[in-house]
Design a protein around this motif. Structure first.
Motif, PDB file in Angstrom:
ATOM      1  N   GLY A 104      97.159  45.913  33.446  1.00  0.00           N
ATOM      2  CA  GLY A 104      96.727  44.553  33.316  1.00  0.00           C
ATOM      3  C   GLY A 104      95.489  44.440  33.845  1.00  0.00           C
ATOM      4  N   LEU A 105      94.884  43.546  33.680  1.00  0.00           N
ATOM      5  CA  LEU A 105      93.233  43.205  33.821  1.00  0.00           C
ATOM      6  C   LEU A 105      93.304  41.674  34.304  1.00  0.00           C
ATOM      7  CD1 LEU A 105      93.408  44.935  30.913  1.00  0.00           C
ATOM      8  CD2 LEU A 105      90.925  44.719  31.285  1.00  0.00           C
ATOM      9  N   LEU A 106      92.291  41.709  35.301  1.00  0.00           N
ATOM     10  CA  LEU A 106      91.771  40.201  35.547  1.00  0.00           C
ATOM     11  C   LEU A 106      90.227  40.108  35.267  1.00  0.00           C
ATOM     12  CD1 LEU A 106      94.130  39.546  38.591  1.00  0.00           C
ATOM     13  CD2 LEU A 106      94.314  38.574  36.562  1.00  0.00           C
ATOM     14  N   ASP A 107      90.012  39.345  34.552  1.00  0.00           N
ATOM     15  CA  ASP A 107      88.591  39.201  34.299  1.00  0.00           C
ATOM     16  C   ASP A 107      88.121  37.850  34.477  1.00  0.00           C
ATOM     17  OD1 ASP A 107      87.284  41.885  32.641  1.00  0.00           O
ATOM     18  OD2 ASP A 107      89.342  41.647  32.601  1.00  0.00           O
ATOM     19  N   MET A 108      86.632  37.610  34.957  1.00  0.00           N
ATOM     20  CA  MET A 108      85.989  36.274  34.680  1.00  0.00           C
ATOM     21  C   MET A 108      84.721  36.454  34.146  1.00  0.00           C
ATOM     22  SD  MET A 108      85.033  33.832  37.892  1.00  0.00           S
ATOM     23  CE  MET A 108      86.506  33.738  38.422  1.00  0.00           C
ATOM     24  N   ILE A 109      84.320  35.665  33.091  1.00  0.00           N
ATOM     25  CA  ILE A 109      82.965  35.686  32.507  1.00  0.00           C
ATOM     26  C   ILE A 109      82.455  34.273  32.422  1.00  0.00           C
ATOM     27  CG2 ILE A 109      81.984  36.168  29.947  1.00  0.00           C
ATOM     28  CD1 ILE A 109      84.460  37.660  29.523  1.00  0.00           C
ATOM     29  N   ARG A 110      80.884  34.432  32.692  1.00  0.00           N
ATOM     30  CA  ARG A 110      80.237  33.266  32.627  1.00  0.00           C
ATOM     31  C   ARG A 110      79.513  33.224  31.213  1.00  0.00           C
ATOM     32  NH1 ARG A 110      74.827  31.409  33.966  1.00  0.00           N
ATOM     33  NH2 ARG A 110      74.497  33.603  34.822  1.00  0.00           N
ATOM     34  N   ILE A 111      79.609  32.022  30.508  1.00  0.00           N
ATOM     35  CA  ILE A 111      79.189  32.261  29.210  1.00  0.00           C
ATOM     36  C   ILE A 111      78.254  30.966  28.954  1.00  0.00           C
ATOM     37  CG2 ILE A 111      79.984  31.691  26.684  1.00  0.00           C
ATOM     38  CD1 ILE A 111      82.842  32.790  27.350  1.00  0.00           C
ATOM     39  N   GLU A 112      77.095  31.353  28.347  1.00  0.00           N
ATOM     40  CA  GLU A 112      76.134  30.336  27.983  1.00  0.00           C
ATOM     41  C   GLU A 112      75.623  30.461  26.449  1.00  0.00           C
ATOM     42  OE1 GLU A 112      72.570  31.076  30.601  1.00  0.00           O
ATOM     43  OE2 GLU A 112      73.893  30.230  32.483  1.00  0.00           O
ATOM     44  N   ASP A 113      75.668  29.355  25.844  1.00  0.00           N
ATOM     45  CA  ASP A 113      75.055  29.403  24.438  1.00  0.00           C
ATOM     46  C   ASP A 113      76.223  30.677  23.631  1.00  0.00           C
ATOM     47  OD1 ASP A 113      73.368  27.426  24.892  1.00  0.00           O
ATOM     48  OD2 ASP A 113      71.922  28.873  25.346  1.00  0.00           O
ATOM     49  N   GLU A 114      77.458  30.603  24.043  1.00  0.00           N
ATOM     50  CA  GLU A 114      78.359  31.272  23.304  1.00  0.00           C
ATOM     51  C   GLU A 114      78.007  32.727  23.479  1.00  0.00           C
ATOM     52  OE1 GLU A 114      79.252  30.042  19.182  1.00  0.00           O
ATOM     53  OE2 GLU A 114      79.309  27.995  19.857  1.00  0.00           O
ATOM     54  N   GLN A 115      77.292  33.346  24.629  1.00  0.00           N
ATOM     55  CA  GLN A 115      77.164  34.722  24.833  1.00  0.00           C
ATOM     56  C   GLN A 115      77.398  34.815  26.438  1.00  0.00           C
ATOM     57  OE1 GLN A 115      73.108  35.482  23.610  1.00  0.00           O
ATOM     58  NE2 GLN A 115      74.058  36.930  21.984  1.00  0.00           N
ATOM     59  N   PHE A 116      77.844  36.106  26.446  1.00  0.00           N
ATOM     60  CA  PHE A 116      78.411  36.440  27.996  1.00  0.00           C
ATOM     61  C   PHE A 116      77.141  36.954  28.767  1.00  0.00           C
ATOM     62  CE2 PHE A 116      82.583  38.735  26.317  1.00  0.00           C
ATOM     63  CZ  PHE A 116      82.928  37.300  25.661  1.00  0.00           C
ATOM     64  N   VAL A 117      77.031  36.178  29.999  1.00  0.00           N
ATOM     65  CA  VAL A 117      75.902  36.377  30.862  1.00  0.00           C
ATOM     66  C   VAL A 117      76.246  37.028  31.830  1.00  0.00           C
ATOM     67  CG1 VAL A 117      74.253  35.038  32.337  1.00  0.00           C
ATOM     68  CG2 VAL A 117      74.835  33.931  29.991  1.00  0.00           C
ATOM     69  N   GLU A 118      77.264  36.805  32.492  1.00  0.00           N
ATOM     70  CA  GLU A 118      77.985  37.594  33.510  1.00  0.00           C
ATOM     71  C   GLU A 118      79.603  37.725  33.481  1.00  0.00           C
ATOM     72  OE1 GLU A 118      76.221  37.288  37.860  1.00  0.00           O
ATOM     73  OE2 GLU A 118      76.241  35.120  36.897  1.00  0.00           O
ATOM     74  N   HIS A 119      79.940  39.146  33.824  1.00  0.00           N
ATOM     75  CA  HIS A 119      81.489  39.328  33.679  1.00  0.00           C
ATOM     76  C   HIS A 119      81.754  40.472  34.912  1.00  0.00           C
ATOM     77  CE1 HIS A 119      84.227  41.412  30.491  1.00  0.00           C
ATOM     78  NE2 HIS A 119      84.794  41.099  31.728  1.00  0.00           N
ATOM     79  N   TRP A 120      83.076  39.649  35.399  1.00  0.00           N
ATOM     80  CA  TRP A 120      83.531  40.616  36.693  1.00  0.00           C
ATOM     81  C   TRP A 120      85.008  41.023  36.230  1.00  0.00           C
ATOM     82  CZ3 TRP A 120      80.761  35.943  36.679  1.00  0.00           C
ATOM     83  CH2 TRP A 120      79.868  35.857  37.449  1.00  0.00           C
TER      84      TRP A 120
END
Length: 139
Positions: A104-120
């Motif tokens: 299993g994976l748990l991820d969180m991604i911050r997206i701006e203008d349809e691009q990944f900016v930060e990923h945890w």
């Protein structure tokens, strides 16, 4: 019309994981992208993240990721997914075992203008190693 965070994530998973093309990640990663692997390490930038994806693909040539559930709010998407693969190449110094794994994976991604900016987040590496036959004890 802009795509939703879920649509962007699904396109990323399809191109990078389902089609097996780590280089395709570059279209989804912003120039200022930061991949947070551990609070103790400097975040990875775009090039280092693509190299990381290539390493995973080299170790597990048939690796897939399936999104099981997600929550999206504002510029953030959090999701629970399942990663499956067969150990066909070297992984963290472990030579190929031909064993399969499911984690299993748990991820969180911050997206701006349809691009990944930060990923945890990411896969449970200890569970992958356990399924590949590595025996260790946590003391």
């Amino acid at each position: 019309m802009a795509r939703s965070n879920l649509e962007v994530l699904e396109d990323y998973i399809h191109q990078v994981w389902d089609e097996g093309d780590p280089e395709a990640a570059r279209a989804f990663i912003a120039p200022n992208y930061r991949r947070h692997i551990s609070p103790m390490l400097e975040p990875l930038g775009p090039d280092a993240q693509v190299e990381r994806l290539k390493g995973i693909r080299a170790a597990f040539a048939d690796v897939t990721v399936s999104v099981e559930s997600h929550v999206s709010e504002g510029d953030m998407i959090a999701f629970r997914s399942t990663m499956r693969g067969t150990h066909t190449g070297s992984f963290l110094g472990l030579e190929p075992t031909a064993k399969q794994f499911t984690v299993g994976l748990l991820d969180m991604i911050r997206i701006e203008d349809e691009q990944f900016v930060e990923h945890w987040g990411g896969p449970d590496v200890f569970d992958i190693l356990r399924q590949l036959g590595v025996d260790w004890k946590l003391d």
